[in-house]
Design a protein around this motif. Structure first.
Motif, mmCIF file in Angstrom:
data_model
loop_
_atom_site.group_PDB
_atom_site.id
_atom_site.type_symbol
_atom_site.label_atom_id
_atom_site.label_comp_id
_atom_site.label_asym_id
_atom_site.label_seq_id
_atom_site.Cartn_x
_atom_site.Cartn_y
_atom_site.Cartn_z
ATOM 1 N N LEU A 107 0.857 -1.187 0.000
ATOM 2 C CA LEU A 107 0.000 0.000 0.000
ATOM 3 C C LEU A 107 0.891 1.234 0.000
ATOM 4 O O LEU A 107 1.787 1.362 0.829
ATOM 5 N N GLN A 108 0.663 2.147 -0.971
ATOM 6 C CA GLN A 108 1.488 3.352 -1.103
ATOM 7 C C GLN A 108 0.643 4.540 -1.523
ATOM 8 O O GLN A 108 -0.370 4.382 -2.212
ATOM 9 N N THR A 109 1.124 5.710 -1.144
ATOM 10 C CA THR A 109 0.576 6.949 -1.681
ATOM 11 C C THR A 109 1.185 7.127 -3.068
ATOM 12 O O THR A 109 2.392 6.969 -3.245
ATOM 13 N N TRP A 110 0.344 7.463 -4.039
ATOM 14 C CA TRP A 110 0.840 7.635 -5.412
ATOM 15 C C TRP A 110 1.618 8.946 -5.509
ATOM 16 O O TRP A 110 1.193 9.975 -4.993
ATOM 17 N N LYS A 111 2.764 8.898 -6.192
ATOM 18 C CA LYS A 111 3.585 10.099 -6.416
ATOM 19 C C LYS A 111 4.061 10.123 -7.863
ATOM 20 O O LYS A 111 4.321 9.062 -8.440
ATOM 21 N N PRO A 112 4.206 11.316 -8.450
ATOM 22 C CA PRO A 112 4.751 11.402 -9.807
ATOM 23 C C PRO A 112 6.165 10.819 -9.860
ATOM 24 O O PRO A 112 6.908 10.875 -8.879
ATOM 25 N N THR A 113 6.507 10.267 -11.001
ATOM 26 C CA THR A 113 7.825 9.668 -11.200
ATOM 27 C C THR A 113 8.413 10.184 -12.511
ATOM 28 O O THR A 113 7.711 10.786 -13.326
ATOM 29 N N THR A 155 0.756 -1.368 -4.964
ATOM 30 C CA THR A 155 1.661 -1.412 -6.098
ATOM 31 C C THR A 155 2.597 -2.611 -5.992
ATOM 32 O O THR A 155 2.973 -3.018 -4.898
ATOM 33 N N ALA A 156 2.924 -3.152 -7.158
ATOM 34 C CA ALA A 156 3.883 -4.256 -7.283
ATOM 35 C C ALA A 156 4.414 -4.240 -8.703
ATOM 36 O O ALA A 156 3.642 -4.154 -9.664
ATOM 37 N N ASP A 157 5.726 -4.303 -8.845
ATOM 38 C CA ASP A 157 6.350 -4.353 -10.180
ATOM 39 C C ASP A 157 5.821 -3.276 -11.118
ATOM 40 O O ASP A 157 5.455 -3.538 -12.258
ATOM 41 N N ARG A 158 5.738 -2.047 -10.630
ATOM 42 C CA ARG A 158 5.275 -0.887 -11.404
ATOM 43 C C ARG A 158 3.828 -1.011 -11.876
ATOM 44 O O ARG A 158 3.403 -0.348 -12.818
ATOM 45 N N GLN A 159 3.064 -1.869 -11.252
ATOM 46 C CA GLN A 159 1.636 -1.996 -11.538
ATOM 47 C C GLN A 159 0.871 -1.497 -10.320
ATOM 48 O O GLN A 159 1.373 -1.549 -9.206
ATOM 49 N N TRP A 160 -0.357 -1.048 -10.550
ATOM 50 C CA TRP A 160 -1.174 -0.503 -9.471
ATOM 51 C C TRP A 160 -2.541 -1.173 -9.432
ATOM 52 O O TRP A 160 -3.120 -1.486 -10.477
ATOM 53 N N LEU A 161 -3.043 -1.364 -8.229
ATOM 54 C CA LEU A 161 -4.423 -1.766 -7.992
ATOM 55 C C LEU A 161 -5.024 -0.752 -7.030
ATOM 56 O O LEU A 161 -4.371 -0.367 -6.046
ATOM 57 N N CYS A 162 -6.250 -0.330 -7.297
ATOM 58 C CA CYS A 162 -6.929 0.534 -6.334
ATOM 59 C C CYS A 162 -7.245 -0.320 -5.101
ATOM 60 O O CYS A 162 -7.213 -1.549 -5.147
ATOM 61 N N ARG A 163 -7.537 0.336 -3.994
ATOM 62 C CA ARG A 163 -7.816 -0.393 -2.751
ATOM 63 C C ARG A 163 -8.972 -1.382 -2.930
ATOM 64 O O ARG A 163 -8.908 -2.505 -2.450
ATOM 65 N N GLU A 164 -10.020 -0.945 -3.593
ATOM 66 C CA GLU A 164 -11.207 -1.783 -3.745
ATOM 67 C C GLU A 164 -10.899 -3.053 -4.547
ATOM 68 O O GLU A 164 -11.273 -4.151 -4.145
ATOM 69 N N CYS A 165 -10.201 -2.913 -5.651
ATOM 70 C CA CYS A 165 -9.876 -4.095 -6.462
ATOM 71 C C CYS A 165 -8.901 -5.016 -5.740
ATOM 72 O O CYS A 165 -9.012 -6.238 -5.834
#
Length: 105
Positions: A20-26, A82-92
């Motif tokens: 679980l992470q806060t999203w930040k620009p990269t 997040t895992a391996d540069r992929q994201w899932l929203c909390r609900e999913c």
């Protein structure tokens, strides 16, 4: 959202270590002639055609429901898994990965 993954995708997503992470620009490579961008992860590029912009990658999407994740709480979800540069929203994540992990235990 109530999006369910197919068994093959579910197995793949369950195999990853999610955080679980806060999203930040990269960093991103932005085409000089055009609107295309791609995440910068250290790959080589030609500076004649691309600019390296430190916070150029401005959002991602949930791999399941495609909800937008970004750093603006007025327009996006601001945290997810997040895992391996992929994201899932909390609900999913909760409906698919976390539920499946609890069922296996």
């Amino acid at each position: 959202m109530d999006q369910q993954l197919n068994p093959r995708d579910l197995k793949y997503f369950r195999s990853l270590k999610w955080t679980l992470q806060t999203w930040k620009p990269t960093p991103a490579l932005i085409e000089k002639k055009g609107a295309n961008a791609r995440p910068y992860i250290g790959q080589g590029y030609d500076p004649v055609f691309f600019d390296l912009v430190e916070d150029g990658w401005r959002h991602d999407h949930c791999e399941v429901c495609f909800v937008k994740l970004c750093d603006n709480p007025e327009t996006c979800q601001t945290e997810g898994y997040t895992a391996d540069r992929q994201w899932l929203c909390r609900e999913c994540y909760e409906q698919n990965v976390a539920v499946s992990s609890r069922l296996r235990s």
